[in-house]
Design an enzyme around this catalytic site. Structure first.
Site, PDB file in Angstrom:
ATOM      1  N   TYR A  61     -37.303 -65.578 -75.568  1.00  0.00           N
ATOM      2  CA  TYR A  61     -37.387 -64.398 -76.439  1.00  0.00           C
ATOM      3  C   TYR A  61     -36.366 -64.533 -77.559  1.00  0.00           C
ATOM      4  CZ  TYR A  61     -36.882 -59.486 -77.920  1.00  0.00           C
ATOM      5  OH  TYR A  61     -36.832 -58.330 -78.656  1.00  0.00           O
TER       6      TYR A  61
ATOM      7  N   GLU B 256     -39.819 -60.374 -84.373  1.00  0.00           N
ATOM      8  CA  GLU B 256     -39.685 -60.612 -82.934  1.00  0.00           C
ATOM      9  C   GLU B 256     -40.662 -61.685 -82.485  1.00  0.00           C
ATOM     10  OE1 GLU B 256     -38.941 -57.449 -79.588  1.00  0.00           O
ATOM     11  OE2 GLU B 256     -41.107 -57.710 -79.748  1.00  0.00           O
TER      12      GLU B 256
END
Lengths: 296, 394
Positions: free
Chosen positions: B116, B204
């Site tokens: 992530y 993101e």
């Protein structure tokens, strides 16, 4: 005097020749604020409500001895206006403008590090020392001089809270709208210590909102026994529509969801008196302090 | 302004960030040719496997059936037909779901690990922050809540950006070494530069997949741009997909009114966002349910008040309306006149409770009383007004 603005504050209006700038210059003058100059590039020599207009903040400061500025310029020029005010050494900059790009505010906050200047806003109603000096757009007459300070993230809700206090016989020492944007010049935690040491302030009312971490940071500061004066808080938005968010980063940063319930619980745990109803702000503070304590 | 995955990936790729190969499509025919193009680009043979991913402004697609696997052009077209035009309900869309106006035909990759990485703004610290975790994937918020130390936060100085040392700390956190660490550092730099150059509020990558062949590849990308900075990026304005916005909310936003529909029966018309939230709160405290959040803004005029009423009345669930105005710059007598004009013009018959406070309030209340309209009830206090409107909406 109370904090940040008083009878010796000499105020510039940046964007004075615009509609909002001109209108609020008049209102501030009516309230008794010493508005000593205005700035609009290219309009030096004009007057707005008999206030002289200058091309640049530096010229205005030199000619008028201004100590503070209130900014009404459109969002796309606000970064430049703030930089100009900081470069001219003004100690207090109040930015009313809404819609400023977030990264512009990040850059401004970087400039404020190590600077003697303080920024209030943006996207805020400004601040007022009732009966003495108003630097902003709030209706002056709802305020009364006294000993309760109000810090708020909101606009009209602050007016409502202040009005309730005044009706309950509690005047205010200073009322500051810190603004509703993601990145602000001053947060609750920057201002609480000033109120803690202000001899004119007996109690503090915080008006919070969902989102961000202002309230949680304030609670942490209060809990660390930094603030001993009684603090009251209302947090708006317990039934606010959940922001349709995208991605997870916001929630990760906040360490929670930033809900009103979470904020109220955190403030309560820090010893703050949390007010459930927005209509009960005045009477709750009055009941706790006794109206006499609040008179100026 | 939110972007679709395929838009985000195209922009990131243009900014030099390596991206998983994919081709967007808005019709089944386009999906079939997208499959063929992708197969050719990947050098795939008969039975080449790809994903057909619904494009919508919300996460949780996979679990909601928005990602389908295709092994032929015909199947890609079939999946596109099934997804396009449908409203997909995910955990993030609310019960009404969001319409699927495009699909992305994406190369399937074999991931060894899912990481992530995100760039956003830490509001309180007023600084950009890069977040990184080895535990990417759909449960990242759970990870953040239960093991905060599993998420590395690198606060950036806006004047310096992502320094090489900070980028190395990020790849160390992600457990990358050698050429993978270099890839990771280049990617983090690319994401940061894109974030700054385009005035994003979120970039993101979740998951950032570590592939069997050693490559690092963003498999999903979410980009949100700062609406306030769009004036600096006129080229990006065309990426807005209004189908992803609620029609009434969109209509309201075009005239400077902030409106969000809720599920209750009490319509609300308020000036100021904080006061609008507080009004919804007090209705709830009094046992009622607001039908909406509506902020007419500080400088609303008669026209806007009329339009605000139109928006509230377009919701058939509304049984009564609460108007809560604290007049500052906006004078109460003036608001009262606007109210009378609007309700007359729109022939509003349902009960309206009006609470006015602030500048010229006496004159405002006098105007409302004189109107002698049966459905208009004035209250001086907010609590009384809320109780009354809750009663009337029963």
């Amino acid at each position: 005097m109370s904090i940040l603005v008083g009878k010796d504050t000499r105020v510039l209006v940046q964007g004075i020749t615009g509609q909002a700038g001109a209108f609020h210059t008049e209102k501030m003058l009516e309230y008794g604020t010493a508005v000593v100059g205005g700035v609009t590039p290219g309009k030096a020599g004009q007057q707005v409500h008999r206030v002289p207009v200058f091309n640049a903040v530096r010229d205005a400061v030199k000619a008028t001895g201004a100590t503070a500025t209130v900014i009404f310029v459109p969002a796309r020029f606000a970064y430049d206006a703030m930089v100009e005010a900081l470069d001219a050494g003004l100690r207090l900059v109040v930015t009313i403008t809404e819609g400023i790009p977030t990264l512009d505010m990040v850059r401004i906050r970087r400039r404020l590090q190590g600077s003697a200047s303080r920024l209030i806003g943006p996207n805020c109603p400004g601040l007022i020392t009732p009966g003495v000096c108003k630097v902003g757009i709030m209706p002056g007459y709802i305020h009364a001089p006294g000993r309760v300070a109000v810090l708020s993230r909101s606009g009209t809700l602050t007016y409502d809270a202040v009005y309730q206090l005044t009706q309950a016989g509690l005047g205010q020492s200073t009322c500051i709208g810190i603004g509703g944007d993601p990145v602000l010049g001053s947060s609750f935690t920057d201002l609480l210590p000033l109120l803690e040491t202000d001899p004119q302030t007996d109690a503090i009312v915080l008006i919070g909102e969902i989102g961000g971490t202002e309230e949680e940071e304030a609670a942490a500061l209060i809990k660390k026994a930094g603030i001993r004066k009684p603090v009251f808080a209302f947090v708006a938005g317990r039934l606010a529509p959940k922001e349709k968010r995208m991605g997870h980063a916001g929630a990760i940063i906040a360490g929670g969801k930033g809900t009103a319930a979470e904020k109220m619980a955190t403030l309560k745990a820090a010893g703050v008196t949390v007010i459930e109803s927005p209509a009960a702000i005045g009477r709750t503070v009055a009941a706790a302090l006794g109206t006499r304590a609040g008179r100026g | 302004m939110k972007l679709h995955e395929y838009q985000a990936k195209q922009l990131l790729e243009a900014a030099g960030v390596p991206i998983q190969r994919g081709v967007p499509a808005t019709t089944p025919q386009e999906a079939a040719s997208a499959y063929d193009r992708l197969r050719a680009a990947c050098g795939g043979g008969e039975g080449f496997v790809c994903n057909v991913k619904a494009q919508l402004h919300a996460g949780g697609r996979g679990k909601a059936g928005g990602i389908l696997v295709a092994t032929s052009a015909a199947q890609a077209a079939e999946h596109a037909r099934a997804l396009l035009g449908r409203r997909l309900v995910t955990t993030q869309t609310g019960p009404e779901g969001l319409p699927v106006t495009a699909v992305l035909i994406d190369e399937r990759v074999a991931a060894r690990a899912e990481l992530y990485v995100a760039v956003t703004i830490d509001r309180f610290r007023a600084a950009p922050v890069v977040l990184a975790s080895r535990q990417g994937g759909v449960d990242i918020e759970e990870v953040a809540a239960t093991q905060p130390s599993a998420i590395h936060r690198e606060l950036l100085e806006i004047t310096e950006g992502l320094t090489p040392a900070a980028a190395r700390r990020l790849t160390d956190t992600l457990g990358l070494s050698g050429s993978q660490a270099e890839q990771g550092q280049r990617m983090a730099q690319g994401l940061w530069r894109f974030f700054e150059a385009q005035d994003a509020s979120l970039v993101e990558i979740n998951p950032l997949s570590l592939l069997e062949d050693g490559r690092l590849l963003p498999v999903d990308a979410k980009v949100v741009l700062d609406d306030n900075a769009l004036f600096r990026h006129p080229d990006l304005a065309g990426l807005r997909d209004e189908s992803q916005e609620h029609p009434l909310e969109l209509k309201a936003s075009r005239i400077g009114i902030s409106y969000v529909g809720l599920s209750g029966t009490i319509g609300c018309l308020v000036n100021g966002a904080g006061l609008a939230m507080a009004t919804n709160d007090i209705i709830t405290l009094c046992g009622g349910q607001p039908a909406n959040f509506l902020d007419v803004g500080g400088g609303a005029n008669v026209d806007q008040v009329t339009k605000a009423f139109e928006i509230i009345l377009a919701d058939a669930r509304v049984k009564a309306i609460l108007v809560n105005i604290f007049g500052g710059i906006m004078r109460c007598d003036w608001i009262a006149q606007g109210l009378l004009n609007a309700t007359q013009r729109l022939q509003v018959t349902m009960p309206i409770v009006v609470r006015l406070q602030g500048t010229n309030v006496e004159e405002g209340r006098r105007l409302l009383r004189q109107a002698e309209r049966l459905n208009l009830i004035t209250c001086d206090e907010l609590e009384e007004a809320a109780r009354k409107v809750v009663e009337l909406a029963r």
